[in-house]
Design a protein around this motif. Structure first.
Motif, PDB file in Angstrom:
ATOM      1  N   GLU A 112       0.788  -1.230   0.000  1.00  0.00           N
ATOM      2  CA  GLU A 112       0.000   0.000   0.000  1.00  0.00           C
ATOM      3  C   GLU A 112       0.821   1.282   0.000  1.00  0.00           C
ATOM      4  OE1 GLU A 112      -2.125   1.004   3.475  1.00  0.00           O
ATOM      5  OE2 GLU A 112      -3.657   2.123   2.408  1.00  0.00           O
ATOM      6  N   ASP A 183       9.370  -5.948  -6.911  1.00  0.00           N
ATOM      7  CA  ASP A 183       9.555  -5.960  -5.452  1.00  0.00           C
ATOM      8  C   ASP A 183       9.669  -7.424  -5.032  1.00  0.00           C
ATOM      9  OD1 ASP A 183       8.006  -4.288  -2.617  1.00  0.00           O
ATOM     10  OD2 ASP A 183       9.318  -6.045  -2.672  1.00  0.00           O
ATOM     11  N   THR A 207      14.817  -5.061   5.412  1.00  0.00           N
ATOM     12  CA  THR A 207      14.203  -4.999   6.746  1.00  0.00           C
ATOM     13  C   THR A 207      13.651  -6.362   7.149  1.00  0.00           C
ATOM     14  OG1 THR A 207      13.489  -2.765   6.114  1.00  0.00           O
ATOM     15  CG2 THR A 207      12.409  -3.743   8.031  1.00  0.00           C
TER      16      THR A 207
HETATM   17  C1  LIG Z   1       6.534  -6.161  -0.122  1.00  0.00           C
HETATM   18  C2  LIG Z   1       7.067  -4.992   0.670  1.00  0.00           C
HETATM   19  N1  LIG Z   1       7.835  -4.083   0.039  1.00  0.00           N
HETATM   20  C3  LIG Z   1       8.306  -3.006   0.704  1.00  0.00           C
HETATM   21  C4  LIG Z   1       8.045  -2.822   2.047  1.00  0.00           C
HETATM   22  C5  LIG Z   1       8.579  -1.604   2.742  1.00  0.00           C
HETATM   23  O1  LIG Z   1       9.738  -1.926   3.453  1.00  0.00           O
HETATM   24  P1  LIG Z   1      10.199  -0.991   4.664  1.00  0.00           P
HETATM   25  O2  LIG Z   1       9.233  -1.272   5.786  1.00  0.00           O
HETATM   26  O3  LIG Z   1      11.603  -1.426   4.964  1.00  0.00           O
HETATM   27  O4  LIG Z   1      10.134   0.418   4.158  1.00  0.00           O
HETATM   28  C6  LIG Z   1       7.276  -3.751   2.733  1.00  0.00           C
HETATM   29  C7  LIG Z   1       6.988  -3.515   4.198  1.00  0.00           C
HETATM   30  N2  LIG Z   1       6.252  -4.536   4.792  1.00  0.00           N
HETATM   31  N3  LIG Z   1       5.483  -4.186   5.830  1.00  0.00           N
HETATM   32  C8  LIG Z   1       4.248  -4.716   5.905  1.00  0.00           C
HETATM   33  O5  LIG Z   1       3.782  -5.404   5.059  1.00  0.00           O
HETATM   34  C9  LIG Z   1       3.437  -4.362   7.136  1.00  0.00           C
HETATM   35  N4  LIG Z   1       2.391  -3.500   6.704  1.00  0.00           N
HETATM   36  C10 LIG Z   1       2.684  -2.231   6.356  1.00  0.00           C
HETATM   37  O6  LIG Z   1       3.817  -1.785   6.382  1.00  0.00           O
HETATM   38  C11 LIG Z   1       1.515  -1.415   5.915  1.00  0.00           C
HETATM   39  C12 LIG Z   1       0.511  -2.034   5.221  1.00  0.00           C
HETATM   40  C13 LIG Z   1      -0.556  -1.293   4.785  1.00  0.00           C
HETATM   41  C14 LIG Z   1      -0.615   0.068   5.051  1.00  0.00           C
HETATM   42  C15 LIG Z   1       0.411   0.702   5.732  1.00  0.00           C
HETATM   43  C16 LIG Z   1       1.478  -0.058   6.173  1.00  0.00           C
HETATM   44  N5  LIG Z   1       2.513   0.568   6.900  1.00  0.00           N
HETATM   45  O7  LIG Z   1       2.820   0.134   8.034  1.00  0.00           O
HETATM   46  O8  LIG Z   1       3.093   1.542   6.397  1.00  0.00           O
HETATM   47  C17 LIG Z   1       6.771  -4.858   2.040  1.00  0.00           C
HETATM   48  O9  LIG Z   1       5.977  -5.776   2.644  1.00  0.00           O
END
Ligand SMILES: Cc1ncc(COP(=O)(O)O)c(CNNC(=O)CNC(=O)c2ccccc2[N+](=O)[O-])c1O
Length: 389
Positions: A112, A183, A207
């Motif tokens: 998102e 991604d 991360t």
């Molecule tokens: C596929 C994918 N690609 C990039 C990132 C971002 O990584 P980062 O957390 O190191 O910036 C992520 C981060 N993953 N985190 C999650 O899935 C947990 N949920 C969220 O971060 C989330 C989901 C929906 C809306 C908002 C958020 N949020 O916390 O920002 C990812 O899953």
């Protein structure tokens, strides 16, 4: 290279004596200023300042170079750029190649905050986005415009886990001179290597599984020979850098990633199989399960799965979901995944998270299965589902 050979690579990569000074791990070389003893030495360093040469803190130090080498090998690319987090790796990679007037194609199941970046930042820069259904395959050609520059993929998709037919889409993209970015946070380089399937740049939120201990934010982008020079220079001009301490911790995580992923995968499949037979569960969204859209592409293209999957309830409302979440003991609510701890998030619907694909199912519960004993996790889910109504 198969995943089993990758196990050895994860232990040995990034361990040149120039980085380790004779010990097993690289030294933590913290720096802003690099000093030179002569003009000729400074000029020599300036010539290769972008290519693992000590020049200035923002270009990295030997600790960063060791991590960059290891991740480049893991993903099978030409070079690896480091970013303060996964979201930065995504946003800064896109900004490195786009200009006003360009158009991009983004999968509708994208994480998102990536969607928000496109809608709130890129749109303001005159860069337009079209979201496409994750299972569209080669029909992606119907979405390509004269000004389309990038096809962005995320496979499996966030929360609903659809696996894309990447080779078919990449072929169409390249036939239309598009750049492809994927991604790969789920595939993590061990279970899926996008560049082997024709993708130009693979991005990960380090991360997650690379760091593996929920204590570092970092993003990585690995480009092929064609796009690496631009990615390297533009990530530098955009001021993207990470600390030597975080680079050390990410490299430390990488050493055990294969072992950790084996356990995550084994436990997640055991938990998913238990959930699959539960009377309140409609279906499982785990790439290794036939009920996951794109399962056939997972079987064809992936070397394994990990601790992340979702399951869909037959019915439910917010009150029932909240009571379920509050009753869990081992599964904690938190916005991340890929560490040793088990986590849970839930969505009553996919409203606001999708614009091109509907959601005609019940509530989605996403689990990250950590390194706890699977029986304990199943018992935790069993007691929480017992009060679900
Ligand atoms: C596929 C994918 N690609 C990039 C990132 C971002 O990584 P980062 O957390 O190191 O910036 C992520 C981060 N993953 N985190 C999650 O899935 C947990 N949920 C969220 O971060 C989330 C989901 C929906 C809306 C908002 C958020 N949020 O916390 O920002 C990812 O899953």
């Amino acid at each position: 290279m198969s995943s089993k050979n990758k196990n050895t690579q994860l232990v040995s990569s990034g361990r040149k004596k120039a980085y380790t000074h004779g010990v097993v791990n690289p030294v933590v070389q913290r720096a802003s200023t690099i000093v030179f003893d002569s003009v000729s030495e400074l000029k020599e360093a300036a010539k290769t300042r972008g290519d693992k040469t000590l020049f200035y803190g923002r270009r990295g130090t030997t600790t960063h170079f060791a991590l960059q080498e290891a991740i480049t090998e893991l993903e099978g690319g030409e070079g690896c750029a480091l970013y303060p987090c996964g979201a930065a790796a995504i946003s800064q990679t896109l900004l490195s190649f786009l200009k006003s007037g360009d158009h991009i194609l983004i999968v509708d199941t994208v994480y998102e905050p990536t969607r928000d970046f496109c809608d709130k930042i890129l749109a303001g820069l005159g860069i337009t986005t079209t979201y496409y259904p994750p299972m569209i395959g080669a029909d992606i050609k119907e979405y390509i415009q004269d000004n389309t520059k990038v096809l962005f993929l995320e496979s499996p998709g966030s929360i609903t886990m659809e696996i894309q037919d990447v080779p078919a889409m990449v072929q169409v993209a390249h036939e239309h001179q598009l750049m492809t970015i994927l991604d790969n946070t789920y595939g993590n380089g061990l279970h899926y290597r996008p560049l082997e399937h024709g993708v130009d740049i693979s991005i990960q939120a380090a991360t997650k599984y690379i760091v593996g201990h929920s204590d570092v934010m970092m993003g990585v982008a690995v480009a092929n020979k064609k796009y690496w020079p631009t990615l390297r220079e533009h990530s530098y001009l955009l001021g993207q850098c990470t600390s030597a301490d975080d680079a050390y911790l990410a490299l430390r995580g990488l050493r055990t990633m294969a072992v950790r992923l084996n356990q995550h995968e084994k436990a997640a499949i055991e938990v998913a199989k238990w959930l699959e037979q539960h009377e309140l569960v409609d279906h499982i969204r785990h790439p290794a399960f036939e009920t996951c859209p794109g399962h056939e592409f997972f079987k064809r293209d992936f070397d394994g799965s990990n601790g992340l999957f979702s399951f869909v309830m037959k019915t439910g409302n917010q009150k029932a979901i909240d009571a379920f979440l509050d009753s869990l003991q081992h599964f904690k609510m938190g916005f991340s995944w890929g560490g040793f701890e088990s986590l849970v998030t839930a969505n009553l619907s996919m409203k606001g998270l999708r614009s091109q694909t509907g959601w005609e199912h019940g509530p989605v519960i996403r689990l990250h299965i950590g390194l706890e004993n699977a029986e304990d996790l199943i018992a935790d889910l069993q007691q929480a589902l017992a009060i679900y109504e």
